[in-house]
Design a protein around this motif. Structure first.
Motif, PDB file in Angstrom:
ATOM      1  N   VAL A 139      18.778  30.323  45.443  1.00 51.36           N
ATOM      2  CA  VAL A 139      18.509  31.740  46.217  1.00 51.36           C
ATOM      3  C   VAL A 139      17.319  31.431  46.769  1.00 51.36           C
ATOM      4  O   VAL A 139      16.366  31.298  46.159  1.00 51.36           O
ATOM      5  CB  VAL A 139      18.797  32.699  45.407  1.00 51.36           C
ATOM      6  CG1 VAL A 139      18.435  34.118  46.284  1.00 51.36           C
ATOM      7  CG2 VAL A 139      20.227  32.921  44.930  1.00 51.36           C
ATOM      8  N   THR A 140      17.266  31.598  48.405  1.00 52.26           N
ATOM      9  CA  THR A 140      15.915  31.541  48.989  1.00 52.26           C
ATOM     10  C   THR A 140      15.966  32.491  49.852  1.00 52.26           C
ATOM     11  O   THR A 140      16.780  32.918  50.522  1.00 52.26           O
ATOM     12  CB  THR A 140      15.991  29.897  49.881  1.00 52.26           C
ATOM     13  OG1 THR A 140      14.559  29.708  50.350  1.00 52.26           O
ATOM     14  CG2 THR A 140      17.098  29.837  50.752  1.00 52.26           C
ATOM     15  N   ALA A 141      14.582  32.627  50.192  1.00 52.84           N
ATOM     16  CA  ALA A 141      14.071  33.921  51.243  1.00 52.84           C
ATOM     17  C   ALA A 141      12.912  33.574  51.770  1.00 52.84           C
ATOM     18  O   ALA A 141      12.021  33.248  51.116  1.00 52.84           O
ATOM     19  CB  ALA A 141      14.217  35.256  50.647  1.00 52.84           C
ATOM     20  N   SER A 142      13.114  33.396  53.237  1.00 48.13           N
ATOM     21  CA  SER A 142      11.692  33.026  53.879  1.00 48.13           C
ATOM     22  C   SER A 142      11.368  34.113  54.858  1.00 48.13           C
ATOM     23  O   SER A 142      12.045  34.437  55.905  1.00 48.13           O
ATOM     24  CB  SER A 142      11.570  31.624  54.714  1.00 48.13           C
ATOM     25  OG  SER A 142      11.947  30.668  53.534  1.00 48.13           O
ATOM     26  N   TYR A 143      10.068  34.537  54.452  1.00 45.94           N
ATOM     27  CA  TYR A 143       9.376  35.545  55.615  1.00 45.94           C
ATOM     28  C   TYR A 143      10.307  36.851  55.834  1.00 45.94           C
ATOM     29  O   TYR A 143      10.243  37.429  57.149  1.00 45.94           O
ATOM     30  CB  TYR A 143       9.063  34.896  56.743  1.00 45.94           C
ATOM     31  CG  TYR A 143       8.119  33.570  56.707  1.00 45.94           C
ATOM     32  CD1 TYR A 143       6.924  33.756  56.274  1.00 45.94           C
ATOM     33  CD2 TYR A 143       8.972  32.361  56.784  1.00 45.94           C
ATOM     34  CE1 TYR A 143       6.340  32.470  56.002  1.00 45.94           C
ATOM     35  CE2 TYR A 143       8.438  31.126  56.658  1.00 45.94           C
ATOM     36  CZ  TYR A 143       6.997  31.177  56.211  1.00 45.94           C
ATOM     37  OH  TYR A 143       6.202  30.277  56.027  1.00 45.94           O
ATOM     38  N   LEU A 144      10.701  37.500  54.764  1.00 45.81           N
ATOM     39  CA  LEU A 144      11.411  38.585  54.594  1.00 45.81           C
ATOM     40  C   LEU A 144      10.272  39.811  54.850  1.00 45.81           C
ATOM     41  O   LEU A 144       9.411  39.686  54.319  1.00 45.81           O
ATOM     42  CB  LEU A 144      12.281  38.995  53.623  1.00 45.81           C
ATOM     43  CG  LEU A 144      13.440  38.113  53.633  1.00 45.81           C
ATOM     44  CD1 LEU A 144      14.146  38.502  52.234  1.00 45.81           C
ATOM     45  CD2 LEU A 144      14.485  38.264  54.618  1.00 45.81           C
ATOM     46  N   HIS A 145      10.231  40.649  56.099  1.00 43.41           N
ATOM     47  CA  HIS A 145       9.435  41.667  56.384  1.00 43.41           C
ATOM     48  C   HIS A 145       9.879  42.799  55.847  1.00 43.41           C
ATOM     49  O   HIS A 145      10.612  43.809  56.531  1.00 43.41           O
ATOM     50  CB  HIS A 145       8.980  41.767  57.682  1.00 43.41           C
ATOM     51  CG  HIS A 145       8.612  40.574  58.256  1.00 43.41           C
ATOM     52  ND1 HIS A 145       7.784  40.362  59.417  1.00 43.41           N
ATOM     53  CD2 HIS A 145       8.422  38.962  57.579  1.00 43.41           C
ATOM     54  CE1 HIS A 145       7.749  38.910  59.592  1.00 43.41           C
ATOM     55  NE2 HIS A 145       8.119  38.120  58.453  1.00 43.41           N
ATOM     56  N   LEU A 146       9.588  43.397  54.423  1.00 42.11           N
ATOM     57  CA  LEU A 146       9.851  44.639  53.825  1.00 42.11           C
ATOM     58  C   LEU A 146       8.651  45.394  53.481  1.00 42.11           C
ATOM     59  O   LEU A 146       8.102  44.853  52.823  1.00 42.11           O
ATOM     60  CB  LEU A 146      10.815  44.518  52.889  1.00 42.11           C
ATOM     61  CG  LEU A 146      12.374  43.945  53.442  1.00 42.11           C
ATOM     62  CD1 LEU A 146      13.167  43.569  52.208  1.00 42.11           C
ATOM     63  CD2 LEU A 146      12.969  44.994  54.423  1.00 42.11           C
ATOM     64  N   PRO A 147       8.647  46.801  53.454  1.00 37.37           N
ATOM     65  CA  PRO A 147       7.438  47.304  52.918  1.00 37.37           C
ATOM     66  C   PRO A 147       7.665  47.109  51.046  1.00 37.37           C
ATOM     67  O   PRO A 147       8.817  47.025  50.730  1.00 37.37           O
ATOM     68  CB  PRO A 147       8.034  48.893  53.205  1.00 37.37           C
ATOM     69  CG  PRO A 147       8.910  48.790  54.142  1.00 37.37           C
ATOM     70  CD  PRO A 147       9.492  47.432  54.155  1.00 37.37           C
ATOM     71  N   THR A 148       6.724  47.337  50.576  1.00 34.84           N
ATOM     72  CA  THR A 148       6.480  46.915  49.164  1.00 34.84           C
ATOM     73  C   THR A 148       7.767  47.552  48.124  1.00 34.84           C
ATOM     74  O   THR A 148       8.287  46.642  47.386  1.00 34.84           O
ATOM     75  CB  THR A 148       5.341  47.668  48.416  1.00 34.84           C
ATOM     76  OG1 THR A 148       4.302  46.929  49.379  1.00 34.84           O
ATOM     77  CG2 THR A 148       5.248  47.047  46.921  1.00 34.84           C
TER      78      THR A 148
END
Length: 185
Positions: A86-95
């Motif tokens: 499982v990979t995720a790159s540069y997900l922009h979410l609040p904390t």
């Protein structure tokens, strides 16, 4: 908008893994998913943007690789299945939302599988590159590693520098937070 190439950290961290099933969260236009599929992975890739997924599917057709593209809101919907990677790159979410999502991603890793999450390090707030509010969306690999439940082994927990072009066009150094871990069998 994006290059269509895989993120360098993804290539560095995953090039030696034996292919299996993979889930790419926040796949965007598919650079990472296409790279994985081209290396023999059976890839499911998810994103919120129908436009990005359409572009990714077009790129997959041109490259003659198969990816299962899914439009999913992973902050609300469960990860569809269990995967060797499982990979995720540069997900922009609040904390708060990011913490729940990263927990869901970790839960989708099969025993013996790998989790790779790459993001903008909070130190980049003054780097010269436009970033959304890093005080809220940036994170460190150390913080993420500490949030993993028992049964995980951290393989990479690092801050990596790379060169990017700032808003003024000049080169500047930015930093990625990199966490790679594997779930014990």
């Amino acid at each position: 908008m994006w290059s269509g190439r895989p993120n360098a950290v993804v290539v560095d961290e995953l090039a030696d893994l034996k292919p299996g099933s993979a889930f790419d969260a926040g796949a965007g236009e598919g650079g990472d998913a296409l790279w994985l599929a081209g290396r023999g992975w059976k890839v499911t890739a998810a994103d919120l943007s129908a436009v990005a997924l359409e572009r990714a599917a077009d790129a997959a057709a041109q490259r003659e690789v198969s990816v299962d593209w899914r439009r999913v809101d992973l902050t609300r919907d469960p990860v569809p299945g269990s995967y060797d990677l499982v990979t995720a790159s540069y997900l922009h979410l609040p904390t708060e939302r990011r913490s729940r999502l990263f927990a869901r991603l970790a839960a989708a890793v099969a025993p013996g599988g790998t989790l790779l999450i790459v993001g903008h390090h909070p130190s980049d707030a003054d780097s010269g590159v436009h970033r959304p509010d890093l005080a809220d969306i940036g994170w460190t690999a150390e913080d993420l590693a500490q949030s993993l439940p028992s049964g995980w082994v951290v393989d990479t927990c690092a801050t990596r520098a790379r060169t990017e072009h700032g808003a003024d066009g000049d080169e500047c150094t930015v930093h990625d937070a990199v966490l790679r871990a594997h779930r014990e069998s």
